[in-house]
Design a protein around this motif. Structure first.
Motif, PDB file in Angstrom:
ATOM      1  N   GLN A  39      -8.611   2.936   2.810  1.00 34.37           N
ATOM      2  CA  GLN A  39      -9.555   2.230   1.944  1.00 34.37           C
ATOM      3  C   GLN A  39      -8.962   0.918   1.435  1.00 34.37           C
ATOM      4  O   GLN A  39      -9.640  -0.117   1.420  1.00 34.37           O
ATOM      5  CB  GLN A  39      -9.967   3.121   0.761  1.00 34.37           C
ATOM      6  CG  GLN A  39     -10.853   4.278   1.168  1.00 34.37           C
ATOM      7  CD  GLN A  39     -11.087   5.270   0.029  1.00 34.37           C
ATOM      8  OE1 GLN A  39     -10.395   5.267  -0.981  1.00 34.37           O
ATOM      9  NE2 GLN A  39     -12.085   6.140   0.212  1.00 34.37           N
ATOM     10  N   GLN A  40      -7.703   0.942   1.041  1.00 36.60           N
ATOM     11  CA  GLN A  40      -7.046  -0.285   0.578  1.00 36.60           C
ATOM     12  C   GLN A  40      -6.913  -1.292   1.712  1.00 36.60           C
ATOM     13  O   GLN A  40      -7.129  -2.489   1.521  1.00 36.60           O
ATOM     14  CB  GLN A  40      -5.673   0.043  -0.010  1.00 36.60           C
ATOM     15  CG  GLN A  40      -5.737   0.822  -1.305  1.00 36.60           C
ATOM     16  CD  GLN A  40      -4.358   1.234  -1.784  1.00 36.60           C
ATOM     17  OE1 GLN A  40      -3.367   0.549  -1.542  1.00 36.60           O
ATOM     18  NE2 GLN A  40      -4.282   2.361  -2.464  1.00 36.60           N
TER      19      GLN A  40
ATOM     20  N   GLN B 172     -10.277  -3.065   2.475  1.00 44.53           N
ATOM     21  CA  GLN B 172     -10.568  -4.172   1.561  1.00 44.53           C
ATOM     22  C   GLN B 172      -9.804  -5.421   1.974  1.00 44.53           C
ATOM     23  O   GLN B 172     -10.351  -6.531   1.979  1.00 44.53           O
ATOM     24  CB  GLN B 172     -10.211  -3.792   0.123  1.00 44.53           C
ATOM     25  CG  GLN B 172     -11.085  -2.700  -0.445  1.00 44.53           C
ATOM     26  CD  GLN B 172     -10.582  -2.190  -1.790  1.00 44.53           C
ATOM     27  OE1 GLN B 172      -9.512  -2.561  -2.260  1.00 44.53           O
ATOM     28  NE2 GLN B 172     -11.378  -1.324  -2.406  1.00 44.53           N
TER      29      GLN B 172
ATOM     30  N   ASN C  83       1.216   4.807   0.928  1.00 44.27           N
ATOM     31  CA  ASN C  83       0.554   5.668   1.899  1.00 44.27           C
ATOM     32  C   ASN C  83       0.916   7.133   1.685  1.00 44.27           C
ATOM     33  O   ASN C  83       1.341   7.827   2.600  1.00 44.27           O
ATOM     34  CB  ASN C  83       0.906   5.217   3.323  1.00 44.27           C
ATOM     35  CG  ASN C  83       0.073   5.926   4.365  1.00 44.27           C
ATOM     36  OD1 ASN C  83      -0.926   6.556   4.057  1.00 44.27           O
ATOM     37  ND2 ASN C  83       0.497   5.840   5.604  1.00 44.27           N
TER      38      ASN C  83
ATOM     39  N   ILE D 155       0.858  -1.185   0.000  1.00 42.66           N
ATOM     40  CA  ILE D 155       0.000   0.000   0.000  1.00 42.66           C
ATOM     41  C   ILE D 155       0.895   1.236   0.000  1.00 42.66           C
ATOM     42  O   ILE D 155       1.761   1.389   0.858  1.00 42.66           O
ATOM     43  CB  ILE D 155      -0.927   0.024   1.235  1.00 42.66           C
ATOM     44  CG1 ILE D 155      -1.937  -1.123   1.163  1.00 42.66           C
ATOM     45  CG2 ILE D 155      -1.639   1.374   1.349  1.00 42.66           C
ATOM     46  CD1 ILE D 155      -2.875  -1.197   2.358  1.00 42.66           C
TER      47      ILE D 155
ATOM     48  N   GLN E 222      -6.757   7.108   1.259  1.00 43.41           N
ATOM     49  CA  GLN E 222      -6.661   6.031   0.267  1.00 43.41           C
ATOM     50  C   GLN E 222      -6.029   4.783   0.866  1.00 43.41           C
ATOM     51  O   GLN E 222      -6.446   3.660   0.566  1.00 43.41           O
ATOM     52  CB  GLN E 222      -5.868   6.500  -0.954  1.00 43.41           C
ATOM     53  CG  GLN E 222      -6.598   7.543  -1.774  1.00 43.41           C
ATOM     54  CD  GLN E 222      -5.761   8.077  -2.922  1.00 43.41           C
ATOM     55  OE1 GLN E 222      -4.561   7.862  -2.986  1.00 43.41           O
ATOM     56  NE2 GLN E 222      -6.412   8.793  -3.830  1.00 43.41           N
TER      57      GLN E 222
END
Length: 192
Positions: free
Chosen positions: A178-179, A182, A170, A168, A175
């Motif tokens: 959000q990742q 999931q 960052n 991810i 955002q």
């Protein structure tokens, strides 16, 4: 499936602790409390943020991994992991990349890994340093950390984690959250 531990790893200043705190609060995940011989930062509490140890008490623990970093010792114990699993089947821990590799070696499919990075072009290292300053790290310790081999190592996903880690970027916390959401929802579905 058995209990699992979510390992969040990446470079110093990449947002590991911030993302772990968010996930623990949002999904009611217990945080695996780790041990360190460094002095507490402003606002940190013993037994909550870390178990703050001296060299003698640190040596008596049963560690899955430990490291000497920036003049202090850090480590996570099997007892700490078991205590977290008594609260929920999915626990969260922040580790450096070497620790993440060690967890994967010792615990296999009980480990899920998130690798955090930032991508702001050639100035990524400067952006990470500014994040460490903003959180109140000692400027002398920041300089020591940035010059360390461990800092350089944690800038990139280790080959041992390729295929096992979700990366991810960052750059923007919203955002990244959000990742991570999931990813966590997939993990929690596996544990049901």
């Amino acid at each position: 499936m058995n209990n699992m531990v979510l390992v969040i790893t990446g470079a110093a200043g990449s947002g590991k602790t911030t993302l772990c705190k968010y996930l623990c609060e949002h999904y009611h995940l217990p945080k695996v409390v780790t041990h360190t011989t460094r002095a507490p930062r402003t606002g940190e509490q013993n037994g909550v943020d870390y178990y703050f140890e001296n060299d003698a008490s640190f040596a008596r623990k049963h560690f899955l991994e430990s490291v000497h970093y920036a003049g202090a010792q850090y480590g996570s114990s099997m007892e700490g992991l078991q205590a977290a699993w008594q609260k929920a089947p999915l626990a969260c821990i922040v580790l450096d990349t070497k620790g993440a590799v060690e967890y994967l070696k010792q615990l296999g499919n009980q480990v899920a890994v998130l690798f955090l990075t930032i991508d702001v072009g050639p100035n990524s290292s400067e952006a990470l340093r500014k994040r460490m300053e903003a959180r109140g790290d000692d400027p002398v310790k920041i300089k020591m950390r940035v010059k360390s081999a461990e800092y350089a190592r944690d800038q990139q996903l280790p080959s041992a984690l390729v295929g096992h880690a979700v990366v991810i970027k960052n750059n923007e916390l919203k955002q990244a959250k959000q990742q991570a959401d999931q990813f966590i929802e997939q993990l929690l579905a596996k544990l049901q």
